[in-house]
Enzyme design. Structure first.
Site, PDB file in Angstrom:
ATOM      1  N   SER A  94       0.844  -1.197   0.000  1.00 50.77           N
ATOM      2  CA  SER A  94       0.000   0.000   0.000  1.00 50.77           C
ATOM      3  C   SER A  94       0.878   1.246   0.000  1.00 50.77           C
ATOM      4  CB  SER A  94      -0.922   0.003   1.223  1.00 50.77           C
ATOM      5  OG  SER A  94      -1.619   1.223   1.260  1.00 50.77           O
ATOM      6  N   GLY A 121      -9.220   4.582   6.694  1.00 46.76           N
ATOM      7  CA  GLY A 121      -8.882   5.987   6.922  1.00 46.76           C
ATOM      8  C   GLY A 121      -7.437   6.211   7.293  1.00 46.76           C
ATOM      9  N   PHE A 122      -6.806   5.198   7.862  1.00 50.21           N
ATOM     10  CA  PHE A 122      -5.421   5.377   8.314  1.00 50.21           C
ATOM     11  C   PHE A 122      -4.641   4.077   8.157  1.00 50.21           C
ATOM     12  CE2 PHE A 122      -8.275   8.098  10.664  1.00 50.21           C
ATOM     13  CZ  PHE A 122      -7.694   9.345  10.498  1.00 50.21           C
ATOM     14  N   GLY A 123      -3.368   4.223   7.834  1.00 49.69           N
ATOM     15  CA  GLY A 123      -2.475   3.076   7.827  1.00 49.69           C
ATOM     16  C   GLY A 123      -1.986   2.813   9.244  1.00 49.69           C
ATOM     17  N   GLY A 124      -1.323   1.685   9.424  1.00 51.15           N
ATOM     18  CA  GLY A 124      -0.652   1.410  10.696  1.00 51.15           C
ATOM     19  C   GLY A 124      -1.560   1.059  11.851  1.00 51.15           C
ATOM     20  N   ASP A 154      -4.611   4.020  -2.011  1.00 52.97           N
ATOM     21  CA  ASP A 154      -5.742   4.410  -1.156  1.00 52.97           C
ATOM     22  C   ASP A 154      -6.165   5.844  -1.421  1.00 52.97           C
ATOM     23  OD1 ASP A 154      -6.177   2.089   0.507  1.00 52.97           O
ATOM     24  OD2 ASP A 154      -4.212   2.506   1.383  1.00 52.97           O
ATOM     25  N   HIS A 213      -8.249   1.776  -4.328  1.00 55.65           N
ATOM     26  CA  HIS A 213      -9.259   1.587  -3.273  1.00 55.65           C
ATOM     27  C   HIS A 213      -9.887   2.941  -2.971  1.00 55.65           C
ATOM     28  CE1 HIS A 213      -9.824   0.427   1.285  1.00 55.65           C
ATOM     29  NE2 HIS A 213     -10.977   0.611   0.679  1.00 55.65           N
ATOM     30  N   MET A 239     -12.019   5.240  -1.025  1.00 55.03           N
ATOM     31  CA  MET A 239     -12.724   5.480   0.242  1.00 55.03           C
ATOM     32  C   MET A 239     -13.337   6.874   0.139  1.00 55.03           C
ATOM     33  SD  MET A 239      -9.837   3.820   2.698  1.00 55.03           S
ATOM     34  CE  MET A 239      -8.632   3.852   1.376  1.00 55.03           C
ATOM     35  N   MET A 294     -11.976  -5.157   4.771  1.00 52.45           N
ATOM     36  CA  MET A 294     -11.193  -4.259   5.625  1.00 52.45           C
ATOM     37  C   MET A 294     -10.959  -4.926   6.981  1.00 52.45           C
ATOM     38  SD  MET A 294     -10.523  -1.671   3.768  1.00 52.45           S
ATOM     39  CE  MET A 294      -9.593  -0.869   5.072  1.00 52.45           C
ATOM     40  N   ASP A 343      -7.214  -5.996   3.724  1.00 51.59           N
ATOM     41  CA  ASP A 343      -6.602  -4.670   3.761  1.00 51.59           C
ATOM     42  C   ASP A 343      -6.609  -4.120   5.185  1.00 51.59           C
ATOM     43  OD1 ASP A 343      -5.562  -2.222   3.140  1.00 51.59           O
ATOM     44  OD2 ASP A 343      -7.328  -1.498   2.057  1.00 51.59           O
ATOM     45  N   GLY A 344      -5.410  -3.935   5.749  1.00 54.12           N
ATOM     46  CA  GLY A 344      -5.283  -3.316   7.062  1.00 54.12           C
ATOM     47  C   GLY A 344      -4.618  -4.234   8.075  1.00 54.12           C
ATOM     48  N   GLY A 345      -3.488  -3.788   8.587  1.00 55.59           N
ATOM     49  CA  GLY A 345      -2.828  -4.522   9.663  1.00 55.59           C
ATOM     50  C   GLY A 345      -2.248  -5.868   9.281  1.00 55.59           C
ATOM     51  N   GLY A 358       0.821  -2.131   4.148  1.00 53.61           N
ATOM     52  CA  GLY A 358       1.374  -0.781   4.092  1.00 53.61           C
ATOM     53  C   GLY A 358       2.552  -0.630   5.018  1.00 53.61           C
ATOM     54  N   MET A 401      -8.680   8.771  -0.229  1.00 55.02           N
ATOM     55  CA  MET A 401      -9.534   9.177   0.900  1.00 55.02           C
ATOM     56  C   MET A 401      -9.974  10.623   0.696  1.00 55.02           C
ATOM     57  SD  MET A 401      -7.185   7.694   3.957  1.00 55.02           S
ATOM     58  CE  MET A 401      -6.578   6.003   3.945  1.00 55.02           C
ATOM     59  N   HIS A 429      -1.187  -1.081  -4.287  1.00 59.72           N
ATOM     60  CA  HIS A 429      -2.471  -0.687  -3.696  1.00 59.72           C
ATOM     61  C   HIS A 429      -2.452   0.820  -3.451  1.00 59.72           C
ATOM     62  CE1 HIS A 429      -6.161  -1.571  -1.379  1.00 59.72           C
ATOM     63  NE2 HIS A 429      -5.741  -0.630  -0.533  1.00 59.72           N
TER      64      HIS A 429
HETATM   65  C1  DX5 Z   1      -6.613   1.918   5.317  1.00 56.36           C
HETATM   66  C2  DX5 Z   1      -6.121   1.591   3.936  1.00 56.36           C
HETATM   67  C3  DX5 Z   1      -5.074   0.543   3.869  1.00 56.36           C
HETATM   68  C4  DX5 Z   1      -3.785   0.921   4.517  1.00 56.36           C
HETATM   69  C5  DX5 Z   1      -3.140  -0.346   5.003  1.00 56.36           C
HETATM   70  O1  DX5 Z   1      -7.693   2.785   5.225  1.00 56.36           O
HETATM   71  O2  DX5 Z   1      -7.197   1.166   3.113  1.00 56.36           O
HETATM   72  O3  DX5 Z   1      -4.829   0.157   2.523  1.00 56.36           O
HETATM   73  O4  DX5 Z   1      -2.884   1.570   3.653  1.00 56.36           O
HETATM   74  O5  DX5 Z   1      -2.051   0.011   5.752  1.00 56.36           O
HETATM   75  P1  DX5 Z   1      -1.475  -0.926   6.892  1.00 56.36           P
HETATM   76  O6  DX5 Z   1      -0.996  -2.184   6.223  1.00 56.36           O
HETATM   77  O7  DX5 Z   1      -0.383  -0.105   7.458  1.00 56.36           O
HETATM   78  O8  DX5 Z   1      -2.593  -1.215   7.867  1.00 56.36           O
HETATM   79 ZN    ZN Z   2      -6.729   0.239   1.096  1.00 60.63          ZN
END
Ligand code: DX5
Ligand code: ZN
Length: 218
Positions: A9, A143-146, A36, A67, A69, A138, A176-178, A198, A38, A34
């Site tokens: 990502s 909305g946020f990475g990490g 994102d 993706h 959002m 999801m 997608d996510g974590g 990501g 937003m 990927h």
């Molecule tokens: C969150 C995004 C994800 C994000 C994943 O809203 O859709 O694609 O970049 O990041 P990580 O892998 O850090 O959770």
């Molecule tokens: Zn995503």
């Protein structure tokens, strides 16, 4: 079992060095990029817009998995297609006319994806499964990475895998996510095809090694 599709990502990349980051992905065993998007409305955060996607596409040798959002994603499908998207995913929570929106994506020649927030039951897709190319589950609130992986994701993936089998749909299941090396293997066992990562990739000292390790999960 075939190998998972790995989609780093770009949200977690260094935005001041996007060309370098995209080249890193080009030279890795990753399959997709990927991306994102937003809008500060559907999700509380704002990420990047069309000119940035175009710039990523100019340098990328891998397909862009976009993706969205955003609210009313149907207004921007053509623009993201023109910017270089190969896969476009919209959120079911943002689409009152999901079937029509998926047909619009396909008519552009893109793969049509549907993303589900953590609270959204997979059963909502039952009557539309054969119209979907990708289901983005999801594993965090978008909305946020990490963020921390939500454990309830496994059950949703197992349910989806069964629904896909029963319907004869060819849809891929994307998480997608974590995502990391700990949850990657059980996610694959539950039925995931595509792993988005990501922070786990971009915060590593060698992102390419991490991508290789994710790909090797099998
Ligand atoms: C969150 C995004 C994800 C994000 C994943 O809203 O859709 O694609 O970049 O990041 P990580 O892998 O850090 O959770
Ligand atoms: Zn995503």
């Amino acid at each position: 079992m075939t190998k998972p599709i790995i989609a780093p990502s770009i949200l977690a990349a260094d935005f001041a060095n996007l060309e370098r980051e995209v080249k890193m992905i080009n030279e890795s065993v990753a399959d997709w990029v990927h991306v994102d998007i937003m809008d500060g409305m559907f999700v509380p955060n704002i990420s990047m817009g069309l000119p940035v996607v175009e710039a990523i596409h100019r340098h990328s040798k891998k397909p862009l998995d976009v993706h969205l959002m955003i609210v009313q994603p149907e207004r921007y499908l053509e623009a993201f297609h023109k910017a270089g998207a190969s896969v476009i995913s919209v959120h079911i929570e943002a689409c009152p006319h999901l079937h029509r929106t998926l047909q619009q994506i396909k008519s552009l020649g893109c793969q049509a994806g549907v993303a589900l927030n953590p609270h959204t039951p997979v059963q909502l897709l039952e009557n539309i499964l054969t119209d979907i190319d990708l289901i983005c589950v999801m594993a965090v609130n978008p909305g946020f990475g990490g963020q921390k992986f939500i454990e309830g994701t496994y059950k949703k993936v197992r349910q989806l895998r069964q629904m896909i089998k029963d319907s004869g749909s060819k849809a891929l299941i994307e998480i997608d996510g974590g995502v990391n090396l700990q949850n990657g293997a059980p996610l694959r066992e539950a039925g995931a095809d595509v792993l988005v990562a990501g922070n786990f990739v971009f915060s590593a000292s060698s992102p390419q090694d991490v991508i290789r390790q994710l790909k090797a999960i099998g």
